[in-house]
Scaffold this motif. Structure first.
Motif, mmCIF file in Angstrom:
data_model
loop_
_atom_site.group_PDB
_atom_site.id
_atom_site.type_symbol
_atom_site.label_atom_id
_atom_site.label_comp_id
_atom_site.label_asym_id
_atom_site.label_seq_id
_atom_site.Cartn_x
_atom_site.Cartn_y
_atom_site.Cartn_z
ATOM 1 N N LEU A 1 -1.456 10.770 -9.551
ATOM 2 C CA LEU A 1 -1.378 9.773 -8.584
ATOM 3 C C LEU A 1 0.137 9.276 -8.427
ATOM 4 O O LEU A 1 0.655 9.019 -9.391
ATOM 5 C CB LEU A 1 -2.202 8.470 -8.973
ATOM 6 C CG LEU A 1 -3.733 8.695 -9.590
ATOM 7 C CD1 LEU A 1 -4.328 7.418 -9.806
ATOM 8 C CD2 LEU A 1 -4.405 9.797 -8.741
ATOM 9 N N GLU B 1 2.079 5.153 -6.858
ATOM 10 C CA GLU B 1 1.383 3.616 -6.650
ATOM 11 C C GLU B 1 2.195 2.482 -6.539
ATOM 12 O O GLU B 1 3.288 2.354 -7.156
ATOM 13 C CB GLU B 1 0.606 3.423 -7.905
ATOM 14 C CG GLU B 1 -0.551 4.552 -8.325
ATOM 15 C CD GLU B 1 -1.189 4.327 -9.511
ATOM 16 O OE1 GLU B 1 -2.049 3.222 -9.730
ATOM 17 O OE2 GLU B 1 -0.737 5.082 -10.319
ATOM 18 N N ASN C 1 3.419 -0.635 -7.636
ATOM 19 C CA ASN C 1 3.480 -1.146 -8.875
ATOM 20 C C ASN C 1 3.474 -2.786 -8.377
ATOM 21 O O ASN C 1 3.188 -3.503 -9.574
ATOM 22 C CB ASN C 1 4.661 -0.788 -9.851
ATOM 23 C CG ASN C 1 4.092 0.785 -10.144
ATOM 24 O OD1 ASN C 1 2.914 1.003 -10.420
ATOM 25 N ND2 ASN C 1 5.185 1.529 -10.251
ATOM 26 N N VAL D 1 -3.477 -2.864 -8.147
ATOM 27 C CA VAL D 1 -2.905 -1.612 -8.360
ATOM 28 C C VAL D 1 -3.863 -0.789 -9.355
ATOM 29 O O VAL D 1 -3.967 0.653 -9.071
ATOM 30 C CB VAL D 1 -1.174 -1.583 -8.672
ATOM 31 C CG1 VAL D 1 -1.247 -2.280 -9.972
ATOM 32 C CG2 VAL D 1 -1.044 0.018 -8.658
ATOM 33 N N ASN E 1 -7.209 -0.047 -7.702
ATOM 34 C CA ASN E 1 -7.098 1.287 -6.823
ATOM 35 C C ASN E 1 -7.003 2.586 -7.545
ATOM 36 O O ASN E 1 -7.539 3.536 -7.120
ATOM 37 C CB ASN E 1 -5.740 1.096 -5.934
ATOM 38 C CG ASN E 1 -5.976 -0.264 -5.020
ATOM 39 O OD1 ASN E 1 -7.118 -0.387 -4.537
ATOM 40 N ND2 ASN E 1 -4.991 -0.439 -4.687
ATOM 41 N N ALA E 2 -6.078 2.445 -8.612
ATOM 42 C CA ALA E 2 -6.006 3.684 -9.580
ATOM 43 C C ALA E 2 -7.560 4.250 -9.955
ATOM 44 O O ALA E 2 -7.899 5.390 -10.131
ATOM 45 C CB ALA E 2 -5.240 3.679 -10.652
ATOM 46 N N ARG F 1 -0.243 9.202 -13.858
ATOM 47 C CA ARG F 1 0.345 8.372 -12.778
ATOM 48 C C ARG F 1 1.516 8.107 -12.698
ATOM 49 O O ARG F 1 2.348 7.400 -13.768
ATOM 50 C CB ARG F 1 -0.499 6.781 -13.370
ATOM 51 C CG ARG F 1 -2.006 6.826 -13.220
ATOM 52 C CD ARG F 1 -2.474 5.520 -13.901
ATOM 53 N NE ARG F 1 -2.365 4.328 -12.812
ATOM 54 C CZ ARG F 1 -2.677 3.250 -13.202
ATOM 55 N NH1 ARG F 1 -3.279 2.607 -14.071
ATOM 56 N NH2 ARG F 1 -2.507 2.434 -12.059
ATOM 57 N N ARG G 1 3.553 4.935 -13.411
ATOM 58 C CA ARG G 1 3.139 3.611 -13.871
ATOM 59 C C ARG G 1 2.648 3.908 -15.544
ATOM 60 O O ARG G 1 1.660 4.542 -15.553
ATOM 61 C CB ARG G 1 1.800 3.293 -13.149
ATOM 62 C CG ARG G 1 1.530 1.845 -13.510
ATOM 63 C CD ARG G 1 0.664 1.151 -12.544
ATOM 64 N NE ARG G 1 -0.214 0.129 -13.130
ATOM 65 C CZ ARG G 1 0.522 -1.041 -12.896
ATOM 66 N NH1 ARG G 1 1.803 -1.236 -12.237
ATOM 67 N NH2 ARG G 1 0.032 -2.276 -13.191
ATOM 68 N N ARG H 1 0.344 7.824 -2.478
ATOM 69 C CA ARG H 1 -0.207 6.372 -2.319
ATOM 70 C C ARG H 1 -0.386 6.370 -0.782
ATOM 71 O O ARG H 1 -1.152 5.602 -0.553
ATOM 72 C CB ARG H 1 0.650 5.381 -2.904
ATOM 73 C CG ARG H 1 0.116 4.006 -2.569
ATOM 74 C CD ARG H 1 -1.261 3.563 -3.137
ATOM 75 N NE ARG H 1 -1.622 2.405 -2.823
ATOM 76 C CZ ARG H 1 -2.275 1.976 -1.717
ATOM 77 N NH1 ARG H 1 -2.435 2.926 -0.674
ATOM 78 N NH2 ARG H 1 -2.577 0.638 -1.473
#
Length: 357
Positions: free
Chosen positions: A166, A169, A171, A176, A179-180, A197, A200, A219
């Protein structure tokens, strides 16, 4: 960047390049970030990041240092101050596994060779991230530059796994992690796991396996330059956005399956049935009259969000009427089926509130 003060010149409202880069680089948890510039730049961003962490129940402090440039440094150059601050960063406890040096507007204006100072061998990677905003760039520029800079720590890999990264994202965005989780749920229908990620809550060592995923999921489409960069460096294909909308979510499953060599037909039908169940939970608002407005007078409605709303209006047999219940367009568009469910819950609260009134 243009100096046109008109509200229609959106670049003036798109945030600081440095802040965008910090929203990425500070998520490498064992790194130290150095802001090469006056102390005020660090103070402002530290306060913002700390408040955001607290609002997401993360009781931690961003690991930021400043070169604290003075007037003399700005006149005669700040490279010595940067050298000294890198030395200080490498001595903090716990010792950083990597250091990111983010430039400021004034540093690029005076011509400091930030990249040259960072390139000196030190035993720990010291990575320069170009983030001089008023010379050209906004918040999203900083995000893109930081993602590409952190990706320099990735190692070549001979084999890929049935996983996805991902990438990029938001942050600082509320929701957030939800959504992940939705992306992970959709991928799991295909037997695809999440590799990383990016970036993140990861470590420097985690970045090394960036190239082992079968697909990168960006994203949003503004990150296509990052997707192209990672494809060039590591050979990883990408999907250019998190999914939005009912049909868009099903198309996302199809595309992920195609790229990863997995037949998506069964997963798509499972998701279609799941979406039907979700919509059924909101049958009580069918036939309601609503109207949409922009979430902020300075923002135009996101075309993607408009399309998602139109799709939900049709699915729930709602009527768009200038005198209907006012519903703000979502910004950004909700992610996946779960995001739509949360959006429709907010709609129902507004509709019921109007009925009671």
């Amino acid at each position: 960047m243009s100096s046109n003060p008109s509200p229609l010149n959106s670049s003036r409202f798109e945030g600081c390049t440095l802040t965008g880069a910090l929203s990425v680089a500070t998520e490498v948890r064992d790194a130290v970030c150095i802001i090469h510039g006056p102390s005020g730049c660090t103070h402002h961003n530290f306060s913002l990041l700390h408040a955001t962490l607290l609002s997401n129940d993360r009781l931690e402090l961003p690991r930021l240092l400043s070169t604290r440039l003075t007037e003399n440094d700005i006149i005669f150059g700040g490279e010595d101050a940067l050298e000294a601050t890198i030395t200080r960063a490498l001595s903090v406890s716990p010792a950083p596994a990597s250091v990111f040096v983010l430039s400021t507007c004034i540093v690029d204006t005076i011509g400091d060779d930030t990249a040259g100072v960072c390139a000196k061998p030190r035993g720990v990677p010291v990575v320069a991230v170009p983030t001089a905003g008023f010379l050209g760039g906004v918040f999203e520029t900083g995000v893109r530059n930081a993602l590409s800079a952190v990706a320099a720590l990735a190692l070549p890999t001979a084999e890929t796994t049935l996983t996805a990264n991902l990438v990029g994202e938001k942050n600082l965005e509320y929701g957030v992690d939800e959504n992940a989780a939705e992306i992970a749920r959709l991928l799991s229908r295909l037997g695809i796991g999440v590799n990383l990620r990016f970036v993140r809550g990861i470590t420097t060592r985690d970045v090394e396996r960036l190239g082992s995923a079968a697909v990168n999921i960006l994203r949003e489409p503004t990150l296509r330059p990052v997707g192209d960069d990672l494809k060039r460096r590591l050979g990883t294909p990408y999907i250019d956005s998190f999914p939005a909308g009912l049909a868009g979510t099903r198309r996302f499953i199809e595309e992920a399956g195609r790229i990863c060599g997995v037949d998506p037909s069964g997963a798509v039908e499972e998701e279609r049935a799941y979406q039907g169940e979700m919509l059924g939970q909101f049958s009580d608002v069918a036939g309601s009259r609503i109207c949409f407005k922009s979430p902020h007078p300075m923002l135009e409605a996101d075309p993607g969000a408009e399309a998602v709303c139109a799709e939900c209006v049709e699915a729930l047999d709602l009527a768009v009427d200038p005198d209907g219940v006012v519903i703000p367009f979502p910004y950004p568009a909700p992610v996946g089926t779960a995001g739509l469910g949360r959006m429709l819950h907010r709609w129902r609260v507004l509709i019921r509130g109007k009925r009671r009134g």
